[in-house]
Design a protein around this motif. Sequence first.
Motif, PDB file in Angstrom:
ATOM      1  N   TRP A   1      57.989  63.658  55.168  1.00 26.08           N
ATOM      2  CA  TRP A   1      58.456  62.968  56.358  1.00 26.08           C
ATOM      3  C   TRP A   1      59.929  62.607  56.210  1.00 26.08           C
ATOM      4  CZ3 TRP A   1      55.103  62.585  60.346  1.00 26.08           C
ATOM      5  CH2 TRP A   1      53.736  62.750  60.054  1.00 26.08           C
TER       6      TRP A   1
ATOM      7  N   ALA B   1      53.129  59.530  62.511  1.00 23.20           N
ATOM      8  CA  ALA B   1      54.562  59.230  62.461  1.00 23.20           C
ATOM      9  C   ALA B   1      54.868  57.840  63.008  1.00 23.20           C
ATOM     10  CB  ALA B   1      55.345  60.286  63.233  1.00 23.20           C
TER      11      ALA B   1
ATOM     12  N   GLY C   1      58.165  64.696  61.077  1.00 23.78           N
ATOM     13  CA  GLY C   1      57.551  65.443  59.992  1.00 23.78           C
ATOM     14  C   GLY C   1      58.515  66.495  59.474  1.00 23.78           C
TER      15      GLY C   1
END
Length: 179
Positions: free
Chosen positions: A4, A53, A78
């Motif tokens: 991430w 997220a 991502g």
Amino acid sequence: MDRWVALLRGVNVGGAKVGMADLRRLVAGLGHDDVKTYLQSGNVVFGSTVRDADALARGIERAIADELGLTVPVLVRGGRELATVAGGNPYADGEDDPTRLLVAFLATAPEKSTVDALTVPGGENVAFTVTGREVYLHYPDGGYGRSKFTNNYLEKKLGVVATTRNWRSVRALAELATP
């Protein structure tokens, strides 16, 4: 484990001051692995088993608020998503100077009506393409720093939180986030 990238808005560029060592410590303290920061402007790459997220962004925002006493919007992408952004710039092939290319990352996709109404301030030579939660920006005459078509302008006109990164940073973060 997924990779991430967290992008903090307004950090160390006239806004809130956050040390990158503190940022790495905070993100690692949330249980994330292989935490790396890039430059001093609030970019952090990490591995996590969390797959949401928004939850990752909220956790980092909360940790910054709780431990540093700062309110800082955090946008998370991502690793694969960032690679797609880095590979999808419609202006990259026609521009030799990467300092003239930027990407504004948006917290959410803006309403179609605000995108349709978005215009460049008079007298400026700026090209832009809104694609989902990103705005690709091209300043063929140079000068993002001299332009009125800035992150704040985009936030006001599109009605969403944004944070902008130069093209070198976008590519470097995409590379760091690639497993």
